[in-house]
Write an enzyme that holds these catalytic residues in place. Sequence first.
Site, short mmCIF file in Angstrom:
data_model
loop_
_atom_site.label_atom_id
_atom_site.label_comp_id
_atom_site.label_asym_id
_atom_site.label_seq_id
_atom_site.Cartn_x
_atom_site.Cartn_y
_atom_site.Cartn_z
N ARG A 134 0.86 -1.18 0.00
CA ARG A 134 0.00 0.00 0.00
C ARG A 134 0.90 1.23 0.00
O ARG A 134 1.91 1.27 0.70
CB ARG A 134 -0.90 0.04 1.24
CG ARG A 134 -2.03 -0.98 1.25
CD ARG A 134 -3.11 -0.69 0.20
NE ARG A 134 -4.23 -1.62 0.26
CZ ARG A 134 -4.36 -2.71 -0.49
NH1 ARG A 134 -3.42 -3.06 -1.36
NH2 ARG A 134 -5.44 -3.47 -0.38
N HIS A 189 -1.07 -0.41 -9.82
CA HIS A 189 -1.70 -1.35 -8.87
C HIS A 189 -2.14 -2.64 -9.58
O HIS A 189 -3.31 -3.03 -9.55
CB HIS A 189 -2.91 -0.68 -8.18
CG HIS A 189 -3.28 -1.35 -6.87
ND1 HIS A 189 -3.57 -0.64 -5.72
CD2 HIS A 189 -3.39 -2.66 -6.54
CE1 HIS A 189 -3.86 -1.49 -4.75
NE2 HIS A 189 -3.75 -2.73 -5.23
P1 NDP Z 1 -0.94 -11.39 5.54
O1 NDP Z 1 -1.90 -10.91 6.57
O2 NDP Z 1 -0.93 -12.83 5.20
O3 NDP Z 1 0.55 -10.99 5.99
C1 NDP Z 1 0.83 -9.78 6.60
C2 NDP Z 1 2.25 -9.82 7.13
O4 NDP Z 1 2.55 -8.50 7.64
C3 NDP Z 1 2.44 -10.79 8.29
O5 NDP Z 1 3.71 -11.38 8.19
C4 NDP Z 1 2.39 -9.89 9.51
O6 NDP Z 1 3.12 -10.34 10.63
C5 NDP Z 1 3.05 -8.65 8.98
N1 NDP Z 1 2.69 -7.47 9.77
C6 NDP Z 1 1.47 -6.93 9.97
N2 NDP Z 1 1.55 -5.87 10.80
C7 NDP Z 1 2.85 -5.75 11.15
C8 NDP Z 1 3.55 -4.87 11.99
N3 NDP Z 1 2.93 -3.87 12.66
N4 NDP Z 1 4.89 -5.05 12.13
C9 NDP Z 1 5.51 -6.06 11.47
N5 NDP Z 1 4.90 -6.94 10.64
C10 NDP Z 1 3.58 -6.78 10.50
O7 NDP Z 1 -1.20 -10.49 4.25
P2 NDP Z 1 -0.95 -10.88 2.72
O8 NDP Z 1 0.43 -11.41 2.59
O9 NDP Z 1 -2.07 -11.68 2.18
O10 NDP Z 1 -1.06 -9.43 2.03
C11 NDP Z 1 -0.19 -8.37 2.39
C12 NDP Z 1 -0.68 -7.06 1.80
O11 NDP Z 1 -0.45 -7.02 0.40
C13 NDP Z 1 -2.18 -6.79 1.90
O12 NDP Z 1 -2.53 -6.33 3.19
C14 NDP Z 1 -2.42 -5.76 0.83
O13 NDP Z 1 -2.28 -4.46 1.36
C15 NDP Z 1 -1.27 -6.00 -0.15
N6 NDP Z 1 -1.76 -6.46 -1.45
C16 NDP Z 1 -1.47 -5.71 -2.58
C17 NDP Z 1 -1.90 -6.10 -3.81
C18 NDP Z 1 -1.53 -5.35 -5.04
O14 NDP Z 1 -2.03 -5.66 -6.12
N7 NDP Z 1 -0.64 -4.40 -4.97
C19 NDP Z 1 -2.69 -7.34 -3.99
C20 NDP Z 1 -2.90 -8.07 -2.76
C21 NDP Z 1 -2.46 -7.61 -1.55
P3 NDP Z 1 2.77 -11.72 11.37
O15 NDP Z 1 3.20 -12.78 10.39
O16 NDP Z 1 3.60 -11.70 12.57
O17 NDP Z 1 1.29 -11.71 11.60
C1 OXD Z 2 -5.79 -6.44 -2.54
C2 OXD Z 2 -5.45 -5.55 -3.64
O1 OXD Z 2 -5.59 -6.07 -1.38
O2 OXD Z 2 -5.84 -5.87 -4.79
O3 OXD Z 2 -6.27 -7.57 -2.79
O4 OXD Z 2 -4.79 -4.54 -3.45
#
Ligand code: NDP
Ligand code: OXD
Length: 311
Positions: free
Chosen positions: A226, A274
């Site tokens: 993001r 995106h």
């Molecule tokens: P997950 O919830 O599976 O993973 C999130 C990770 O971030 C986890 O490892 C978590 O830690 C870590 N995390 C969260 N908060 C913190 C913090 N405060 N400090 C340190 N680490 C933190 O999410 P996904 O992998 O499925 O997706 C990640 C992001 O990708 C989505 O939230 C979205 O914003 C973005 N996205 C973007 C897309 C695009 O097209 N550009 C498409 C899809 C997603 P822990 O493992 O310890 O819980």
């Molecule tokens: C998602 C995205 O979060 O498309 O799935 O950004």
Amino acid sequence: MTKRRVGAVLAASAQLAQWEAAFRRALPDASLHVWPDVPVSADYAFVWKPPASLFTRCRIERAIFNLGAGVDALLGVDTLPPAVPVVRLEDAGMAIQMAEYVTLAVLRAYREQDAYAQQQRERTWQGRRRLDKAAFRVGLLGVGVLGRAVAQALGALEFPVAGWGRSAHDDAGIPVFAGEAGLHELLAQSHVLVVLLPLTPQTRGLLDRAALARLPRGAHLVNIARGPLVVEEDLLALLDDAHIASATLDVFDEEPLPPQHRFWHHPRIVLTPHVSAATLVDVSTAQVVSKIAAIERGETVTGIVDAARGY
Ligand code: NDP
Ligand code: OXD
């Protein structure tokens, strides 16, 4: 599929016609209403960036399915009913797309593709000494569903990868740091920093000037999570003085990126609109429908969002 006839509402700000067709195909016996034509209550909601009035006009009884992985937009809707579980997409075909996107960016940096492009413009026939891969470290902020797929893809190419999560993990297949000290350690060693964190109150603005300056001089940034995780002005300052050699950006504070934004023509920025991981309607619908079947059988499902954590 289900014994009783479930009721659902759909409100999606993108691909609405495709979502409607897919849900009608996958849930032929359900009563499906599409915003703004909604009943006063429904079992389930399927939403992507829904209007706030959805939840005041229609009471959702069982679960709200977010038609994306990131829930920052949905959790920001102030009418979201606090007691109804929010379920997000998990992978649903996005993990491999993220792995492709990041691999492309890492290889472009490691194989010095920009330098060769410049040499081509200058008609210079000159091999460059290959960078030492063992010392070309990739740092992954976020080791969740998508981060792990990226780690696996880069690991297969023998890049040294380490990660950072909210908590330490020993099941990610890579060393995972946690906490502020862990973040500093990871930043200091990362030649490519890949951002795959959710946007939460804790992560907003995490990569400001002080944090980005901890990267080794000449490091590369890849943000596919993001936009507001990175402070745009601070990134520009570090790109301008070449502390950061390149940024590959798929997400921005404001989307679509305004035409006058400096990112468009910055020589050290490669950007995409995106698209690093597109939401695949049919795969995502199948995932949602199989979770509905589990809920209807009284089972718990994965992917339930913890609103207090913000992801
Ligand atoms: P997950 O919830 O599976 O993973 C999130 C990770 O971030 C986890 O490892 C978590 O830690 C870590 N995390 C969260 N908060 C913190 C913090 N405060 N400090 C340190 N680490 C933190 O999410 P996904 O992998 O499925 O997706 C990640 C992001 O990708 C989505 O939230 C979205 O914003 C973005 N996205 C973007 C897309 C695009 O097209 N550009 C498409 C899809 C997603 P822990 O493992 O310890 O819980
Ligand atoms: C998602 C995205 O979060 O498309 O799935 O950004």
